[in-house]
Design an enzyme around this catalytic site. Structure first.
Site, mmCIF file in Angstrom:
data_model
loop_
_atom_site.group_PDB
_atom_site.id
_atom_site.type_symbol
_atom_site.label_atom_id
_atom_site.label_comp_id
_atom_site.label_asym_id
_atom_site.label_seq_id
_atom_site.Cartn_x
_atom_site.Cartn_y
_atom_site.Cartn_z
ATOM 1 N N LEU A 49 0.885 -1.162 0.000
ATOM 2 C CA LEU A 49 0.000 0.000 0.000
ATOM 3 C C LEU A 49 0.920 1.209 0.000
ATOM 4 O O LEU A 49 1.867 1.270 0.781
ATOM 5 C CB LEU A 49 -0.898 0.042 1.241
ATOM 6 N N ASP A 50 0.656 2.155 -0.857
ATOM 7 C CA ASP A 50 1.484 3.351 -0.920
ATOM 8 C C ASP A 50 1.465 4.103 0.403
ATOM 9 O O ASP A 50 0.525 3.977 1.195
ATOM 10 C CB ASP A 50 1.005 4.275 -2.040
ATOM 11 N N LYS A 51 2.488 4.886 0.610
ATOM 12 C CA LYS A 51 2.644 5.638 1.859
ATOM 13 C C LYS A 51 1.400 6.445 2.204
ATOM 14 O O LYS A 51 0.949 6.442 3.349
ATOM 15 C CB LYS A 51 3.856 6.573 1.743
ATOM 16 N N THR A 53 -1.654 5.922 1.356
ATOM 17 C CA THR A 53 -2.877 5.125 1.338
ATOM 18 C C THR A 53 -3.067 4.449 2.687
ATOM 19 O O THR A 53 -2.140 3.860 3.234
ATOM 20 C CB THR A 53 -2.794 4.049 0.226
#
Length: 93
Positions: A49-51, A53
């Site tokens: 999961l992106d930072k 998100t």
């Protein structure tokens, strides 16, 4: 913690926490070491999961579990759904 068993952990990752090495981002290894709960090594990310998100993050508790989880993601047996909260809408053409 949303779920913990012998194979996996599911945690609620807040926005702003990097979970994988990226340019100029601190590695998350020290955070994951705190989630061992009796296992020899830290859990391993089954996906990213992106930072910025937030959401459910699945981690394998050992190598075999992580490989099984990766296979489930790859073959669409586990999926991700993204939701966005927005205000307003596009300007009319």
């Amino acid at each position: 913690m949303l779920h913990r068993d012998g194979l996996m952990l599911v945690i609620d990752k807040p926005a702003g926490l990097p979970v994988h090495r990226a340019p100029r981002a601190a590695p998350s290894g020290c955070v994951l070491r705190g989630l061992r709960f009796g296992c020899r090594g830290p859990p391993v990310l089954a996906h990213r999961l992106d930072k910025d998100t937030s959401g459910c993050l699945v981690l394998g508790r050992h190598r075999k579990a992580t490989a099984s989880l990766a296979c489930l993601f790859k073959h669409g047996k586990i999926g991700k759904t993204y939701w966005a909260v927005v205000e307003g809408g596009p300007a009319e053409a």
